[in-house]
Design a protein around this motif. Structure first.
Motif, PDB file in Angstrom:
ATOM      1  N   ASN A 128       0.826  -1.201   0.000  1.00  0.00           N
ATOM      2  CA  ASN A 128       0.000   0.000   0.000  1.00  0.00           C
ATOM      3  C   ASN A 128       0.869   1.263   0.000  1.00  0.00           C
ATOM      4  N   GLN A 129       1.959   1.241   0.796  1.00  0.00           N
ATOM      5  CA  GLN A 129       2.853   2.399   0.847  1.00  0.00           C
ATOM      6  C   GLN A 129       3.528   2.646  -0.503  1.00  0.00           C
ATOM      7  N   HIS A 130       3.998   1.558  -1.139  1.00  0.00           N
ATOM      8  CA  HIS A 130       4.619   1.696  -2.460  1.00  0.00           C
ATOM      9  C   HIS A 130       3.601   2.211  -3.493  1.00  0.00           C
ATOM     10  N   LYS A 184       1.869   6.353  -7.151  1.00  0.00           N
ATOM     11  CA  LYS A 184       0.763   7.184  -7.647  1.00  0.00           C
ATOM     12  C   LYS A 184       1.101   8.669  -7.538  1.00  0.00           C
ATOM     13  N   ASN A 185       1.673   9.052  -6.385  1.00  0.00           N
ATOM     14  CA  ASN A 185       2.025  10.463  -6.177  1.00  0.00           C
ATOM     15  C   ASN A 185       3.121  10.926  -7.136  1.00  0.00           C
ATOM     16  N   ARG A 186       4.139  10.092  -7.298  1.00  0.00           N
ATOM     17  CA  ARG A 186       5.278  10.490  -8.136  1.00  0.00           C
ATOM     18  C   ARG A 186       4.939  10.505  -9.624  1.00  0.00           C
ATOM     19  N   LEU A 187       4.009   9.647 -10.028  1.00  0.00           N
ATOM     20  CA  LEU A 187       3.675   9.559 -11.453  1.00  0.00           C
ATOM     21  C   LEU A 187       2.396  10.321 -11.807  1.00  0.00           C
ATOM     22  N   ARG A 188       1.896  11.107 -10.834  1.00  0.00           N
ATOM     23  CA  ARG A 188       0.671  11.868 -11.071  1.00  0.00           C
ATOM     24  C   ARG A 188       0.858  12.797 -12.271  1.00  0.00           C
ATOM     25  N   GLY A 189      -0.135  12.787 -13.160  1.00  0.00           N
ATOM     26  CA  GLY A 189      -0.055  13.664 -14.335  1.00  0.00           C
ATOM     27  C   GLY A 189       0.611  13.011 -15.532  1.00  0.00           C
ATOM     28  N   GLU A 245      -0.462   4.057 -15.803  1.00  0.00           N
ATOM     29  CA  GLU A 245      -1.510   3.538 -14.915  1.00  0.00           C
ATOM     30  C   GLU A 245      -0.899   2.603 -13.867  1.00  0.00           C
ATOM     31  N   VAL A 246      -1.136   2.922 -12.594  1.00  0.00           N
ATOM     32  CA  VAL A 246      -0.607   2.108 -11.497  1.00  0.00           C
ATOM     33  C   VAL A 246      -1.763   1.364 -10.832  1.00  0.00           C
ATOM     34  N   GLY A 247      -1.578   0.069 -10.616  1.00  0.00           N
ATOM     35  CA  GLY A 247      -2.619  -0.734  -9.972  1.00  0.00           C
ATOM     36  C   GLY A 247      -2.072  -1.462  -8.759  1.00  0.00           C
ATOM     37  N   MET A 248      -3.002  -1.921  -7.918  1.00  0.00           N
ATOM     38  CA  MET A 248      -2.579  -2.669  -6.729  1.00  0.00           C
ATOM     39  C   MET A 248      -3.415  -3.934  -6.589  1.00  0.00           C
TER      40      MET A 248
END
Length: 218
Positions: free
Chosen positions: A20-22, A27-32, A36-39
């Motif tokens: 969850n932390q990763h 998500k924060n670093r790749l915003r914009g 697409e990041v999934g969990m």
């Protein structure tokens, strides 16, 4: 780099909290960015898991972060390029080989502060490249350790000093049975400070919420 070249990336984590932390960090670093990041982990509902698995297979998720749930037979990648294993020593050889079977030319990056003997051996005989991080992150101060007799005054002063500089505190206790009493002791000692308890018997969803609140300085 893998995603930019049209492949998918997967990151395997030993615990739901770490996954969850990763996930939040990515998500924060790749915003914009069009990435697409999934969990995928067992704390998600069956419906959420099914939807993620479907999107991974269709290639709609570029980076998948998850726990052992990633090793299940129902997960198929469209075009997997790299496997990153966080805390490699927490996973068995069989589990890692299972992911490698997905692609013959899969790149694997194993991360560990305490490498397992097998990994050390593979790197020493040259079958695996090894990369060492010797330098701490910028601004990281070295740890200072003080061994002192138990003192309410010392505890109070140390926490107050940390609070004044805008920092946060971990108070480590070795028994779950009476940890609530420790929280009460600290709350009585420092009534203006907000304390929360975290330990291995708390439900995962609740624990993730506590850790997120801690990260967000709540």
């Amino acid at each position: 780099r893998v995603v930019e070249n049209g492949y998918q990336a997967v990151m395997l984590c030993p615990t739901t909290i770490l996954a969850n932390q990763h996930y939040q960090t990515f998500k924060n670093r790749l915003r914009g960015l069009p990435i697409e990041v999934g969990m995928l982990s067992r704390i998600q509902s069956k419906k959420e898991q099914k939807e993620t698995i479907k999107r991974v297979k269709e290639g709609k998720i570029d980076i998948l972060i998850g726990t052992h749930r990633i090793l299940s037979d129902d997960l198929e990648f469209k075009n997997l390029g790299i496997l990153v294993i966080d805390d490699e020593h927490k996973f068995g050889v069989r589990q890692k080989e299972k992911l490698k079977k997905l692609r013959k030319n899969l790149d694997v990056l194993s991360l560990s502060a305490t490498p397992i003997p097998r990994t050390l051996y593979l790197s020493l005989v040259g079958l695996r490249e090894v990369s060492l991080i010797h330098t701490p992150p910028p601004g990281r101060l070295s740890t200072k350790t003080f061994i002192l007799p138990f003192s309410e005054r010392t505890i109070k002063e140390a926490i107050e000093r940390e609070r004044k500089r805008g920092g946060q505190v971990y108070y480590l206790h070795n028994r779950i049975e009476n940890i609530a009493g420790v929280k009460k002791f600290l709350e009585d000692l420092l009534p203006d400070t907000k304390f929360e308890v975290a330990h291995g018997r708390i439900k995962e969803k609740e624990l993730i919420k506590i850790m997120e609140d801690f990260q967000n300085k709540k």
